[in-house]
Design an enzyme around this catalytic site. Structure first.
Site, PDB file in Angstrom:
ATOM      1  N   LYS A 115      36.196 -74.342 -42.372  1.00  0.00           N
ATOM      2  CA  LYS A 115      35.794 -73.576 -43.560  1.00  0.00           C
ATOM      3  C   LYS A 115      36.584 -73.987 -44.788  1.00  0.00           C
ATOM      4  O   LYS A 115      36.058 -74.025 -45.904  1.00  0.00           O
ATOM      5  CB  LYS A 115      35.948 -72.082 -43.288  1.00  0.00           C
ATOM      6  CG  LYS A 115      34.917 -71.534 -42.300  1.00  0.00           C
ATOM      7  CD  LYS A 115      35.085 -70.041 -42.101  1.00  0.00           C
ATOM      8  CE  LYS A 115      33.957 -69.456 -41.248  1.00  0.00           C
ATOM      9  NZ  LYS A 115      33.936 -69.967 -39.882  1.00  0.00           N
ATOM     10  N   GLU A 199      39.917 -64.183 -48.783  1.00  0.00           N
ATOM     11  CA  GLU A 199      38.917 -64.064 -49.833  1.00  0.00           C
ATOM     12  C   GLU A 199      38.573 -62.597 -50.043  1.00  0.00           C
ATOM     13  O   GLU A 199      38.867 -61.746 -49.195  1.00  0.00           O
ATOM     14  CB  GLU A 199      37.664 -64.870 -49.494  1.00  0.00           C
ATOM     15  CG  GLU A 199      36.931 -64.417 -48.254  1.00  0.00           C
ATOM     16  CD  GLU A 199      35.768 -65.343 -47.897  1.00  0.00           C
ATOM     17  OE1 GLU A 199      35.817 -66.542 -48.259  1.00  0.00           O
ATOM     18  OE2 GLU A 199      34.825 -64.863 -47.248  1.00  0.00           O
ATOM     19  N   HIS A 234      29.351 -59.540 -35.299  1.00  0.00           N
ATOM     20  CA  HIS A 234      29.206 -60.738 -36.136  1.00  0.00           C
ATOM     21  C   HIS A 234      28.260 -61.776 -35.526  1.00  0.00           C
ATOM     22  O   HIS A 234      28.235 -62.917 -35.964  1.00  0.00           O
ATOM     23  CB  HIS A 234      30.567 -61.380 -36.436  1.00  0.00           C
ATOM     24  CG  HIS A 234      31.520 -60.466 -37.161  1.00  0.00           C
ATOM     25  ND1 HIS A 234      31.386 -60.179 -38.504  1.00  0.00           N
ATOM     26  CD2 HIS A 234      32.591 -59.763 -36.721  1.00  0.00           C
ATOM     27  CE1 HIS A 234      32.360 -59.346 -38.865  1.00  0.00           C
ATOM     28  NE2 HIS A 234      33.092 -59.076 -37.803  1.00  0.00           N
ATOM     29  N   ARG A 291      23.873 -78.353 -37.276  1.00  0.00           N
ATOM     30  CA  ARG A 291      23.056 -78.447 -36.063  1.00  0.00           C
ATOM     31  C   ARG A 291      21.796 -77.640 -36.270  1.00  0.00           C
ATOM     32  O   ARG A 291      21.607 -77.006 -37.305  1.00  0.00           O
ATOM     33  CB  ARG A 291      23.824 -77.880 -34.869  1.00  0.00           C
ATOM     34  CG  ARG A 291      24.334 -76.465 -35.146  1.00  0.00           C
ATOM     35  CD  ARG A 291      24.913 -75.789 -33.935  1.00  0.00           C
ATOM     36  NE  ARG A 291      25.642 -74.583 -34.264  1.00  0.00           N
ATOM     37  CZ  ARG A 291      25.106 -73.408 -34.547  1.00  0.00           C
ATOM     38  NH1 ARG A 291      23.793 -73.275 -34.574  1.00  0.00           N
ATOM     39  NH2 ARG A 291      25.853 -72.355 -34.811  1.00  0.00           N
TER      40      ARG A 291
END
Length: 482
Positions: A115, A199, A234, A291
């Site tokens: 990330k 963040e 999630h 992918r």
């Protein structure tokens, strides 16, 4: 490309093989000993057992899979999703062996697999980012300083993370030290990499992803969005295309941003750029999945494009046969991931035998699965049994068809998420389109499904009683005696 090895199992292996067969390409299946009788093994032209049930002794053995491919004169390897699909080293080894990897180059996989590296790569391409820092943090004092600058609540995320692991929401300053330590520890345990970043926490986000295709001739297009906000832990459970909240203007901007993300890493093949959309319709880059996505069928339904076919054609060096202007959204599609999980017990895995397994059929209904009646659900892999997809001319039609398809789906022997899918489709928040990634947290409880079961049972009892009373009122004429 005359022969493809599918380095995967279950529904995605079968799905890839069906497109390959349609294209006149022979297929090779690999399987673990527990998957010996799986449909993907029977469907393939050739099949090779590569090890025991645990994935690290079978489906993750990249070198062994490449050796099988070379022995059988395979031209290309399709990784599906999961397992080795986002393994840059495997992609590189496949290419070095003279076999085509049906996916992006190792560089793109490596960059977008982190990330932090992804954020660093795309920042020169004018991609909207969530406020925060794009560097690894281990110093708690520095983390506290950053958190105070961007304001609470904040989100601590593992750089190499996925599936919610190494992720912590921090509401107030006094909790940051403990949550930092937990996030780092979990990231090390799950990914072998303790790098985390901070963040701003977007309070009511929607999870919107854009499908992209890029060929080796400099052409990159997007195939619109998928709404993936209904999640548990999630992990996505219900997806749809298109999103019910995007305007044409926002859709175009997100699509253009996704194309720029793909170009930033010289992407090749099919990929997905994920964004968060806040309550004010501002969108922020989240990550790129290098992918095919589990939920790719909903995009296929609304565009008429076979994404696996495009992957294969791009890998063969072909140019995309359509432009951005050629692509149009037609209708609406929903997907429910049917997991072997018990929604009444916190979605715990439900392992057992499929005593009854009959998938629904009909116009507008598609089922991608990899199981048959009588098979056991193994404990070694992801518990997804199938993907139930419905398509209609409108969102309302697709939802109604999904409800009908769920009712027609017969599965006995294990618990599944079919009842949860019914709950979602019946809920006013979902029907109205006014929901976000907190849908499950806000609205779902086992009691809600049990209450539905109770109402349905009461209705069935009343219908049965009415029928009984009606039958009692029928005049029965006695037979004549001779």
């Amino acid at each position: 490309m005359k022969k493809i090895l599918v380095a995967n199992r279950g529904e995605i292996a079968l799905r890839v093989m069906r497109t390959a067969k349609k294209m006149g390409i022979k297929t090779v299946a690999v399987y673990s000993d527990v998957d010996r009788n799986s449909p993907h093994v029977a469907f393939a032209d050739e099949a090779v057992c590569i090890g025991e049930a645990p994935s690290n002794q079978s489906y993750l053995l990249g070198d062994k899979i490449i050796e099988v491919a070379k022995t059988l004169s395979v031209d290309g390897i399709h990784p599906g999703y999961g397992f080795l699909s986002e393994n840059a080293a495997f992609s590189e080894k496949v290419a070095a062996s003279g076999i085509t990897f049906i996916g992006p180059k190792a560089h793109a996989i490596e960059v977008m697999g982190s990330k932090l590296a992804a954020k660093d790569t795309v920042k020169a391409y004018d991609i909207p980012m969530v406020p925060g820092i794009d560097e690894a943090v281990t110093d708690v004092a520095y983390a506290e300083k950053v958190a105070n600058e961007i304001g609470y609540p904040i989100l601590i995320k593992a750089s190499a993370g996925g599936g919610g692991k190494g992720m912590r929401v921090v509401e107030k300053a006094e909790d940051i030290r403990e949550q930092m330590e937990r996030a780092i520890s979990e990231a090390v345990s799950a990914f072998g990499d303790g790098s985390v970043f901070i963040e701003k926490y977007v309070g009511s986000p929607r999870h919107i992803e854009i499908q992209v295709l890029a060929d080796s001739h400099g052409n990159t297009v997007h195939l619109f969005e998928r709404e993936c906000s209904v999640q548990r832990r999630h992990q996505k459970v219900v997806e749809e295309a298109p999103s019910s909240v995007l305007t044409d203007e926002i859709r175009a901007k997100m699509g253009e941003a996704a194309v720029r993300v793909a170009k930033s890493c010289d992407y090749l093949g099919a990929g997905t750029v994920e964004f968060l959309l806040d309550e004010n319709k501002n969108f922020y880059f989240l990550e790129m999945n290098t992918r095919l996505q589990v939920e790719h069928p909903v995009t296929e339904m609304i565009t008429g494009i076979d994404l696996v076919e495009q992957q294969i054609r791009i890998a063969r060096g072909e140019k995309l046969s359509f432009s951005q202007e050629d692509l149009k959204i037609k209708g609406h599609a929903l997907e429910l991931r049917v997991y072997a999980e018990d929604p009444l017990s916190d979605f715990m895995p439900s392992i057992g035998t499929l005593e009854v397994y009959r998938a629904p059929e009909g116009e507008g209904i598609r089922v991608d699965d990899g199981f048959e009646e009588g098979m056991e659900i193994p404990i070694y892999y992801d518990p997804m049994i199938s993907k139930l997809i419905t398509y209609g001319n409108s969102r309302e039609e697709a939802i109604e068809l999904m409800k009908q398809a769920i009712n027609k789906y017969q599965i006995k022997g294990i618990e599944t998420t079919l009842s949860f899918g019914q709950f979602v489709c019946d809920h006013e928040a979902f029907i109205s389109g006014n929901f976000d990634t907190h849908f499950v947290k806000k609205y779902y409880s086992p009691e809600a499904i049990e209450a539905t079961y109770k109402v349905e049972a009461e209705i069935a009892a009343k219908v049965a009683l009415q029928q009984y009373l009606k039958e009692q009122q029928i005049l029965k004429v006695p037979s004549s005696e001779f």
